[in-house]
Motif scaffolding. Structure first.
Motif, PDB file in Angstrom:
ATOM      1  N   ALA A  53       0.836  -1.202   0.000  1.00 28.77           N
ATOM      2  CA  ALA A  53       0.000   0.000   0.000  1.00 28.77           C
ATOM      3  C   ALA A  53       0.873   1.255   0.000  1.00 28.77           C
ATOM      4  N   LYS A 113       0.916   3.822  -3.021  1.00 30.23           N
ATOM      5  CA  LYS A 113       0.490   5.189  -2.695  1.00 30.23           C
ATOM      6  C   LYS A 113       1.471   6.187  -3.303  1.00 30.23           C
ATOM      7  N   CYS A 172       1.079   6.176  -7.160  1.00 31.16           N
ATOM      8  CA  CYS A 172      -0.136   6.866  -7.604  1.00 31.16           C
ATOM      9  C   CYS A 172      -0.007   8.380  -7.457  1.00 31.16           C
ATOM     10  N   LEU A 216      -5.178   4.245  -0.754  1.00 31.81           N
ATOM     11  CA  LEU A 216      -3.996   3.468  -0.380  1.00 31.81           C
ATOM     12  C   LEU A 216      -3.455   3.908   0.978  1.00 31.81           C
ATOM     13  N   GLU A 275      -3.001   1.457   4.023  1.00 34.07           N
ATOM     14  CA  GLU A 275      -1.724   1.368   4.734  1.00 34.07           C
ATOM     15  C   GLU A 275      -1.944   1.522   6.238  1.00 34.07           C
ATOM     16  N   VAL A 322      -8.999  -0.513  -3.729  1.00 33.56           N
ATOM     17  CA  VAL A 322      -7.690  -0.277  -4.346  1.00 33.56           C
ATOM     18  C   VAL A 322      -7.578  -1.034  -5.666  1.00 33.56           C
TER      19      VAL A 322
END
Length: 122
Positions: free
Chosen positions: A57, A61, A64, A76, A80, A99
């Protein structure tokens, strides 16, 4: 409409890599790595491997955020945090599902962007 979304989504990457060939190559690597990470995320969810969920994650993240997908990065971030805190399996499953859909769409948009450039011979 897809072109408009791509232009907005990849604005930072376009500034970092103004050469179209380089941009396509970098986004291609992003797309491949992202799909691998999504598979690993699903596998970690199945095993209820919180450590791996947290790591993937975090990695996704950051990725992204680099392609300006703030919504995916936000989900994300939630995943996380939830995984690192040992949240309930139903919550984690819901976040992983979100996700997989959001980041899967992003990977599809990356593929479409690459395909549109390959069809133009760039």
């Amino acid at each position: 409409m897809l072109v408009q979304v791509q232009g907005e989504r990849f604005a930072t990457m376009r500034r970092l890599f103004p050469d179209e060939r380089t941009l396509v190559r970098v986004l291609g690597a992003f797309g491949d790595a992202t799909r691998d990470d999504l598979r690993a995320l699903g596998q970690a969810q199945e095993r209820h491997d919180l450590h791996t969920l947290t790591e993937i994650a975090h990695k996704l993240k950051s990725a992204c955020a680099q392609v300006d997908d703030a919504d995916a990065a936000r989900v994300l971030d939630l995943l996380e945090d939830a995984a690192s805190m040992g949240s309930s399996p139903p919550l984690l499953a819901s976040l992983v599902d979100d996700v997989l859909v959001r980041v899967g769409r992003l990977a599809d948009d990356v593929d479409a962007f690459i395909a549109s450039h390959e069809s133009r011979g760039r």
